[in-house]
Design a protein around this motif. Structure first.
Motif, PDB file in Angstrom:
ATOM      1  N   HIS A 221       2.684   1.157  -4.293  1.00  0.00           N
ATOM      2  CA  HIS A 221       1.884   0.752  -5.454  1.00  0.00           C
ATOM      3  C   HIS A 221       2.347  -0.531  -6.116  1.00  0.00           C
TER       4      HIS A 221
ATOM      5  N   LEU B 291      -3.555   0.793  -4.852  1.00  0.00           N
ATOM      6  CA  LEU B 291      -3.984   2.156  -5.174  1.00  0.00           C
ATOM      7  C   LEU B 291      -5.195   2.564  -4.348  1.00  0.00           C
ATOM      8  N   PHE B 292      -6.129   1.655  -4.175  1.00  0.00           N
ATOM      9  CA  PHE B 292      -7.301   1.946  -3.368  1.00  0.00           C
ATOM     10  C   PHE B 292      -6.890   2.263  -1.933  1.00  0.00           C
TER      11      PHE B 292
ATOM     12  N   SER C 187       0.805  -1.207   0.000  1.00  0.00           N
ATOM     13  CA  SER C 187       0.000   0.000   0.000  1.00  0.00           C
ATOM     14  C   SER C 187       0.846   1.268   0.000  1.00  0.00           C
TER      15      SER C 187
ATOM     16  N   GLU D 265      -4.020   3.353  -0.829  1.00  0.00           N
ATOM     17  CA  GLU D 265      -3.325   4.631  -0.749  1.00  0.00           C
ATOM     18  C   GLU D 265      -4.315   5.792  -0.805  1.00  0.00           C
ATOM     19  N   ASN D 266      -5.252   5.724  -1.719  1.00  0.00           N
ATOM     20  CA  ASN D 266      -6.253   6.784  -1.820  1.00  0.00           C
ATOM     21  C   ASN D 266      -7.109   6.852  -0.564  1.00  0.00           C
ATOM     22  N   TRP D 267      -7.456   5.709  -0.014  1.00  0.00           N
ATOM     23  CA  TRP D 267      -8.239   5.676   1.214  1.00  0.00           C
ATOM     24  C   TRP D 267      -7.453   6.317   2.354  1.00  0.00           C
ATOM     25  N   ASN D 268      -6.180   5.960   2.472  1.00  0.00           N
ATOM     26  CA  ASN D 268      -5.352   6.532   3.532  1.00  0.00           C
ATOM     27  C   ASN D 268      -5.214   8.041   3.366  1.00  0.00           C
ATOM     28  N   ARG D 269      -5.051   8.490   2.135  1.00  0.00           N
ATOM     29  CA  ARG D 269      -4.942   9.921   1.867  1.00  0.00           C
ATOM     30  C   ARG D 269      -6.234  10.626   2.271  1.00  0.00           C
ATOM     31  N   LEU D 270      -7.370  10.049   1.950  1.00  0.00           N
ATOM     32  CA  LEU D 270      -8.663  10.621   2.317  1.00  0.00           C
ATOM     33  C   LEU D 270      -8.815  10.681   3.840  1.00  0.00           C
TER      34      LEU D 270
END
Length: 90
Positions: free
Chosen positions: A29, A70-71, A26, A73-78
């Protein structure tokens, strides 16, 4: 043709679908070789272990794991935007 047979033997003898996933997936990538190998073996078992589709199994496993990374990483960023940690608060 001998290579395909050898590849199946390697998957059957060395892989286990029940191995923990690495946290580094995660963060960068790129799924590890081991993660791809395990998922490809799971796919192989899902199609009843019929030989001949090793490359397709590998590529499918790689795509699936990249999407998951990718999901995550995006979730963690959110989540960081919604709930900043103490180092991000000013």
């Amino acid at each position: 043709m001998a290579l395909k047979g050898k590849r199946n033997v390697t998957l059957e003898n060395d892989a286990s679908p029940f191995q923990p996933h690495s946290e580094e997936t995660s963060t960068n990538h790129a799924p590890t070789h081991e993660e791809i190998r395990c998922r490809a073996y799971e796919i192989y078992l899902e199609r009843d272990g019929h030989p001949g589709d090793e490359l397709d199994d590998w590529l499918r496993a790689e795509r699936e794991l990249q999407k998951v990374a990718l999901f995550k990483e995006n979730w963690n960023r959110l989540q960081q935007r919604r709930h900043p940690g103490p180092e991000n608060r000013n």
